[in-house]
Design a protein around this motif. Sequence first.
Motif, PDB file in Angstrom:
ATOM      1  N   ALA A  82       5.549  -4.589  19.464  1.00  0.00           N
ATOM      2  CA  ALA A  82       4.417  -5.094  19.116  1.00  0.00           C
ATOM      3  C   ALA A  82       4.417  -6.617  18.923  1.00  0.00           C
ATOM      4  O   ALA A  82       3.457  -7.315  19.444  1.00  0.00           O
ATOM      5  CB  ALA A  82       3.995  -4.437  18.132  1.00  0.00           C
ATOM      6  N   ALA A  83       5.481  -7.200  18.091  1.00  0.00           N
ATOM      7  CA  ALA A  83       5.612  -8.569  17.819  1.00  0.00           C
ATOM      8  C   ALA A  83       5.539  -9.384  19.108  1.00  0.00           C
ATOM      9  O   ALA A  83       4.953 -10.460  19.103  1.00  0.00           O
ATOM     10  CB  ALA A  83       6.767  -8.652  16.960  1.00  0.00           C
TER      11      ALA A  83
ATOM     12  N   ARG B 205       2.026  -9.453  20.808  1.00  0.00           N
ATOM     13  CA  ARG B 205       0.936 -10.167  19.927  1.00  0.00           C
ATOM     14  C   ARG B 205       0.967 -11.606  20.459  1.00  0.00           C
ATOM     15  O   ARG B 205      -0.091 -12.197  20.767  1.00  0.00           O
ATOM     16  CB  ARG B 205       1.353 -10.323  18.441  1.00  0.00           C
ATOM     17  CG  ARG B 205       1.274  -8.844  17.849  1.00  0.00           C
ATOM     18  CD  ARG B 205       1.207  -9.024  16.285  1.00  0.00           C
ATOM     19  NE  ARG B 205       1.661  -7.927  15.898  1.00  0.00           N
ATOM     20  CZ  ARG B 205       2.661  -7.485  15.134  1.00  0.00           C
ATOM     21  NH1 ARG B 205       3.676  -8.328  14.694  1.00  0.00           N
ATOM     22  NH2 ARG B 205       2.778  -6.126  14.554  1.00  0.00           N
TER      23      ARG B 205
ATOM     24  N   LEU C 171      -1.385 -11.955  23.634  1.00  0.00           N
ATOM     25  CA  LEU C 171      -2.899 -11.480  23.480  1.00  0.00           C
ATOM     26  C   LEU C 171      -3.799 -12.737  23.519  1.00  0.00           C
ATOM     27  O   LEU C 171      -3.554 -13.901  23.163  1.00  0.00           O
ATOM     28  CB  LEU C 171      -3.262 -10.757  21.974  1.00  0.00           C
ATOM     29  CG  LEU C 171      -2.439  -9.409  22.083  1.00  0.00           C
ATOM     30  CD1 LEU C 171      -2.612  -8.805  20.745  1.00  0.00           C
ATOM     31  CD2 LEU C 171      -2.948  -8.399  23.322  1.00  0.00           C
TER      32      LEU C 171
ATOM     33  N   ASP D 179       4.486  -0.173  14.039  1.00  0.00           N
ATOM     34  CA  ASP D 179       3.735  -1.299  13.426  1.00  0.00           C
ATOM     35  C   ASP D 179       2.331  -0.626  13.653  1.00  0.00           C
ATOM     36  O   ASP D 179       1.978   0.382  14.128  1.00  0.00           O
ATOM     37  CB  ASP D 179       3.607  -2.477  14.602  1.00  0.00           C
ATOM     38  CG  ASP D 179       4.988  -3.151  14.440  1.00  0.00           C
ATOM     39  OD1 ASP D 179       5.046  -3.993  13.422  1.00  0.00           O
ATOM     40  OD2 ASP D 179       5.479  -3.234  15.459  1.00  0.00           O
TER      41      ASP D 179
ATOM     42  N   GLU E  62      -0.494  -1.462  15.009  1.00  0.00           N
ATOM     43  CA  GLU E  62      -0.878  -1.261  16.306  1.00  0.00           C
ATOM     44  C   GLU E  62      -0.443   0.084  16.946  1.00  0.00           C
ATOM     45  O   GLU E  62      -1.285   0.713  17.629  1.00  0.00           O
ATOM     46  CB  GLU E  62      -0.543  -2.314  17.249  1.00  0.00           C
ATOM     47  CG  GLU E  62      -1.234  -3.805  16.650  1.00  0.00           C
ATOM     48  CD  GLU E  62      -0.170  -4.372  16.006  1.00  0.00           C
ATOM     49  OE1 GLU E  62       0.522  -4.015  15.150  1.00  0.00           O
ATOM     50  OE2 GLU E  62       0.239  -5.679  16.332  1.00  0.00           O
TER      51      GLU E  62
ATOM     52  N   TRP F 185      -0.137  -3.453  27.051  1.00  0.00           N
ATOM     53  CA  TRP F 185      -0.425  -3.552  25.622  1.00  0.00           C
ATOM     54  C   TRP F 185      -0.848  -2.535  24.837  1.00  0.00           C
ATOM     55  O   TRP F 185      -1.073  -2.767  23.399  1.00  0.00           O
ATOM     56  CB  TRP F 185      -1.376  -4.840  25.560  1.00  0.00           C
ATOM     57  CG  TRP F 185      -0.822  -6.118  26.009  1.00  0.00           C
ATOM     58  CD1 TRP F 185       0.364  -6.573  26.192  1.00  0.00           C
ATOM     59  CD2 TRP F 185      -1.774  -7.169  26.533  1.00  0.00           C
ATOM     60  NE1 TRP F 185       0.227  -7.761  26.583  1.00  0.00           N
ATOM     61  CE2 TRP F 185      -0.888  -8.302  26.879  1.00  0.00           C
ATOM     62  CE3 TRP F 185      -2.897  -7.477  26.569  1.00  0.00           C
ATOM     63  CZ2 TRP F 185      -1.250  -9.684  27.304  1.00  0.00           C
ATOM     64  CZ3 TRP F 185      -3.381  -8.798  27.047  1.00  0.00           C
ATOM     65  CH2 TRP F 185      -2.722  -9.580  27.506  1.00  0.00           C
TER      66      TRP F 185
ATOM     67  N   ARG G 229      -2.719  -2.007  20.340  1.00  0.00           N
ATOM     68  CA  ARG G 229      -2.206  -3.473  20.368  1.00  0.00           C
ATOM     69  C   ARG G 229      -3.837  -4.205  20.572  1.00  0.00           C
ATOM     70  O   ARG G 229      -3.946  -5.150  20.031  1.00  0.00           O
ATOM     71  CB  ARG G 229      -1.222  -3.526  21.226  1.00  0.00           C
ATOM     72  CG  ARG G 229      -0.166  -2.903  20.715  1.00  0.00           C
ATOM     73  CD  ARG G 229       0.981  -2.998  21.702  1.00  0.00           C
ATOM     74  NE  ARG G 229       2.318  -2.263  21.221  1.00  0.00           N
ATOM     75  CZ  ARG G 229       3.520  -2.592  21.575  1.00  0.00           C
ATOM     76  NH1 ARG G 229       3.676  -3.154  22.723  1.00  0.00           N
ATOM     77  NH2 ARG G 229       4.570  -1.840  21.095  1.00  0.00           N
TER      78      ARG G 229
END
Length: 242
Positions: free
Chosen positions: A55-56, A59, A62, A166, A168, A235, A239
């Motif tokens: 997820a990092a 990010r 996005l 995470d 998300e 994503w 997310r």
Amino acid sequence: MKKTPTCPMCHSGDSLAPISVDGGADEAYFCEECSNLVHTRAPVVTAPRRIPRPAATVRGELPGPSDADAGRVAEVEAVKIQFLARPRDSGSKVAGYLEGYQQVFSSVGLAACAPGVLKDFANSNIGCNPGNMSVFNSAWNELGEREAAERVREVIDYLLRGEGLDLEDRFSALVNGSASVEMKGFKEALLTRVLWVDDPGRFVPLLTYTGNAGKKEIARSIWGLRLPDPDSVDWSLGRLSV
């Protein structure tokens, strides 16, 4: 050359006579030695599972303020300043609602709250309207309030404090049903509502990512940002929503 299976009953491999089976997915043999019917199933070939990126990492890809027109961002910021400068009633219905449910959603409050408090949350339109909750209400009635409330508690606790993923990805897991906990009807809209109540300074009560006035549509209307459809990128809904 294809090898004939062995009968698991008499362990004979020479007395098996093939017979036809509708559909072709199975192969069947009749054992002339012990009259046993032997089924074998053809192996199922599946596509390799794609491992999602962290997820990092996502990010940083996005859309954000730098992707919007600078003039539009400045205009929106000016409107926001004017709005926030207006007198507001600190004891408003929404403010009291948020404060009350923030206590309910704490680890201590969640374990102690009455079932009706959780059902009321799902059906309330204070601050935002989660829409038709007939699926949730039907599931609640079928399970009974004790079991239904426990499932809602588990879902909320997992979303806010679950470990191993995470936020998300916990959101996505609850939406797509891959999480270890689930309550039917407690999906995207209510999960987003939980996040808004828990942290209204970070999350806004736009309860769906896309729709008549979802996050995707509002982002385009206000900032001119074109957010992607969830199915067109890797994503994930969680997310994109978070």
